[in-house]
Design an enzyme around this catalytic site. Structure first.
Site, PDB file in Angstrom:
ATOM      1  N   LEU A  91       0.869  -1.174   0.000  1.00 15.28           N
ATOM      2  CA  LEU A  91       0.000   0.000   0.000  1.00 15.28           C
ATOM      3  C   LEU A  91       0.907   1.227   0.000  1.00 15.28           C
ATOM      4  O   LEU A  91       1.411   1.649   1.039  1.00 15.28           O
ATOM      5  CB  LEU A  91      -0.919  -0.002   1.231  1.00 15.28           C
ATOM      6  CG  LEU A  91      -2.176  -0.870   1.150  1.00 15.28           C
ATOM      7  CD1 LEU A  91      -1.843  -2.337   0.900  1.00 15.28           C
ATOM      8  CD2 LEU A  91      -3.011  -0.739   2.426  1.00 15.28           C
ATOM      9  N   ILE A  92       1.126   1.771  -1.181  1.00 19.12           N
ATOM     10  CA  ILE A  92       2.143   2.807  -1.355  1.00 19.12           C
ATOM     11  C   ILE A  92       1.507   4.188  -1.434  1.00 19.12           C
ATOM     12  O   ILE A  92       0.515   4.398  -2.136  1.00 19.12           O
ATOM     13  CB  ILE A  92       3.005   2.518  -2.610  1.00 19.12           C
ATOM     14  CG1 ILE A  92       4.198   3.471  -2.670  1.00 19.12           C
ATOM     15  CG2 ILE A  92       2.165   2.554  -3.882  1.00 19.12           C
ATOM     16  CD1 ILE A  92       5.241   3.071  -3.691  1.00 19.12           C
ATOM     17  N   LYS A 139      -8.571   3.647   7.341  1.00 15.82           N
ATOM     18  CA  LYS A 139      -7.588   2.571   7.212  1.00 15.82           C
ATOM     19  C   LYS A 139      -8.274   1.221   7.026  1.00 15.82           C
ATOM     20  O   LYS A 139      -7.803   0.370   6.263  1.00 15.82           O
ATOM     21  CB  LYS A 139      -6.683   2.542   8.446  1.00 15.82           C
ATOM     22  CG  LYS A 139      -5.713   3.714   8.531  1.00 15.82           C
ATOM     23  CD  LYS A 139      -4.696   3.663   7.406  1.00 15.82           C
ATOM     24  CE  LYS A 139      -3.691   4.802   7.497  1.00 15.82           C
ATOM     25  NZ  LYS A 139      -2.807   4.704   8.662  1.00 15.82           N
ATOM     26  N   GLY A 147       3.580   0.650   5.621  1.00 18.07           N
ATOM     27  CA  GLY A 147       4.728   1.308   6.242  1.00 18.07           C
ATOM     28  C   GLY A 147       4.445   1.780   7.653  1.00 18.07           C
ATOM     29  O   GLY A 147       5.132   2.673   8.154  1.00 18.07           O
ATOM     30  N   GLN A 176      -1.999   4.220  14.566  1.00 19.06           N
ATOM     31  CA  GLN A 176      -0.976   3.176  14.622  1.00 19.06           C
ATOM     32  C   GLN A 176      -0.642   2.755  16.054  1.00 19.06           C
ATOM     33  O   GLN A 176       0.482   2.367  16.353  1.00 19.06           O
ATOM     34  CB  GLN A 176       0.276   3.641  13.871  1.00 19.06           C
ATOM     35  CG  GLN A 176       0.018   3.802  12.383  1.00 19.06           C
ATOM     36  CD  GLN A 176       1.187   4.408  11.622  1.00 19.06           C
ATOM     37  OE1 GLN A 176       2.289   4.511  12.144  1.00 19.06           O
ATOM     38  NE2 GLN A 176       0.938   4.817  10.387  1.00 19.06           N
ATOM     39  N   CYS A 231      15.743  13.013 -19.570  1.00 15.83           N
ATOM     40  CA  CYS A 231      16.333  11.979 -18.712  1.00 15.83           C
ATOM     41  C   CYS A 231      16.690  10.817 -19.624  1.00 15.83           C
ATOM     42  O   CYS A 231      16.297  10.791 -20.794  1.00 15.83           O
ATOM     43  CB  CYS A 231      15.383  11.540 -17.601  1.00 15.83           C
ATOM     44  SG  CYS A 231      13.901  10.691 -18.187  1.00 15.83           S
TER      45      CYS A 231
END
Length: 482
Positions: A183-184, A265, A287, A296, A456
């Site tokens: 889960l980014i 969440k 994370g 958390q 790039c």
């Protein structure tokens, strides 16, 4: 040129069958990564190492750098493989290789030997070390903590002169463990936790919950693509983007203020679990770190876990923020995280740190779960390799040019390290360096009367950044692809 790949020590203590499987997978991973640099490259596996042989000397640095970022590799030895006749021949070859390097330095000789010989490893160390000491007047033998360690490997009738040793990232080869879904968010925590699971041998897919529009998704795509390209490009992975704005809107309207964070969440875990089940992924990765924010705490994390049977991995659970930022700096995601747009779609004035299950469930009874089902069903799933192609379609309004005019300036947006390794020089046009992670804050300081051609090496980052700058109102940007 030749490289000897040394295995991560935990691989070497596996049973024979497991060790062979890990080595076979690592060999395949190395081939998949390096084939982009040299199609004639050969990768040969042995019981205790893997050989990489390549012909294109121009790709030496690129190949070496790529090897240091493949999970499962403890260190890499860059070697010169030559035949020898006797111990004196070994000394002469070592003298020719190391003379300049040892002048004015203390040194010792370390030898590893395989095969049948009339001498031992210690005898070679003494003979070669004594000879080097005699023939290089300014050099001095020092067996503990020398300036230079002369590494030699003798295998049958071949001598490996070790020109350099380079540390790998260790861990297990990707593919030796099962797939996970990260889960980014693009911040410090999720990028580091994704890296840690890649390093442990998992193929990491990415799930992004979009709370802030296209610019936010572009930023997270950059992070996911960077992580995959740098550490996991041996395997295909998915990037799944879910538009979570309707879910946030429903929470803001239906859920009590203090319970919003935990409910959000729980909704994310529900959605990610559905995605994981759809693609046969065994675990979710987050994370989260214990006590970092109100959601958390142990009580809240337990309530979040309760909504799904899918295993949730939290590799950073006991890490402090400073440690996480240091890891992000090491893997190269710190600058992404610092410049990532932040969107707090659900902000509680007094968030609960010890949510009560009955209260949370009572609040969720007011939630229309068809909204959650719909956003999961409409999730955008792409092969991460296609991000470049998809970005190209999205920035169709941003012109791609191969030449330049009198008012044009090329903007090299690569990282500082890449610019130092391979400086960009183009005749007939000015080149300005501004790393991609500074564009959001520094591009406005540039001369806006000029047309800026973003460049790039592969064109992925330049297209993503061009789209971002366009969305910020800068019309004087193009993509430069010579």
């Amino acid at each position: 040129m030749k490289f000897i790949i040394k295995l991560f020590p935990e691989i070497t203590i596996k049973s024979q069958s497991v060790r062979l499987r890990f080595i076979k997978i690592l060999t395949g991973n190395i081939r998949n990564v390096l084939k982009h640099y040299d199609e004639t490259l050969a990768v040969v596996r042995h019981w205790d190492n893997i050989e990489v042989r390549a012909k294109d000397e121009n790709q030496r640095l690129a190949i070496r750098d790529a090897l240091t970022r493949i999970p499962g590799i403890h260190h890499i030895l860059e070697v010169e493989d030559v035949p020898f006749t006797d111990m004196h021949d070994i000394f002469e070859k070592a003298l020719a290789q190391y003379r300049e390097q040892l002048e004015g330095k203390t040194f010792c000789v370390r030898v590893k030997r395989r095969g049948k010989h009339e001498f031992s490893s210690i005898e070679v160390e003494r003979y070669v070390g004594g000879g080097l000491n005699q023939h290089i007047e300014s050099a001095r033998v020092k067996l503990t903590n020398p300036d230079v360690t002369v590494h030699l490997e003798v295998e049958d009738d071949r001598l490996l002169l070790i020109k350099g040793r380079y540390e790998g990232i260790g861990g297990f080869p990707i593919g030796t463990q099962e797939d996970v879904l990260s889960l980014i968010s693009g911040g410090f925590d999720s990028s580091v936790s994704s890296y840690m699971l890649m390093r442990r041998g998992c193929r990491v897919h990415y799930c992004f919950f979009n709370l802030g529009g296209a610019a936010h998704e572009i930023g997270v795509r950059q992070v996911a693509h960077y992580l995959w390209n740098r550490f996991g490009s041996s395997h295909r992975v998915r990037f799944v983007a879910i538009n979570f704005e309707p879910v946030v809107g429903e929470i803001l309207e239906k859920v009590d203020d203090g319970q919003m964070g935990v409910v959000l969440k729980r909704m994310m875990v529900r959605a990610a679990s559905k995605v994981a089940e759809r693609y046969g992924v065994q675990a979710l990765v987050t994370g989260e770190a214990l006590g970092q924010v109100s959601s958390q705490t142990l009580t809240n994390l337990r309530l979040i876990d309760n909504v799904s049977d899918t295993l949730i991995l939290r590799p950073l659970i006991s890490y402090d923020k400073e440690h996480i930022i240091n890891l992000a700096r090491q893997i190269g995601t710190e600058d992404f995280a610092r410049t990532m747009p932040e969107y707090c779609g659900v902000i509680s004035k007094s968030p609960t740190v010890k949510a009560i299950k009955a209260k949370i469930e009572a609040e969720e009874e007011n939630f229309d779960f068809s909204i959650l089902d719909k956003v999961v069903e409409e999730a955008n799933n792409v092969d991460i390799r296609e991000i470049a192609q998809q970005t190209q379609q999205e920035v169709v309004e941003v012109e791609t040019v191969s030449g330049f005019g009198a008012n044009d300036v090329i903007l090299d947006i690569r990282s500082v390290d890449e610019q130092d390794d391979k400086p960009l020089k183009v005749e007939g046009v000015d080149v300005v360096s501004l790393p991609f992670y500074k564009l959001s804050t520094k591009f406005g300081d540039l001369d806006q009367s000029k047309t800026w051609l973003l460049w790039c090496e592969r064109g992925v980052m330049s297209r993503l950044q061009a789209l971002y700058l366009r969305e910020q109102g800068f019309a004087n940007v193009k993509v430069y692809r010579p």
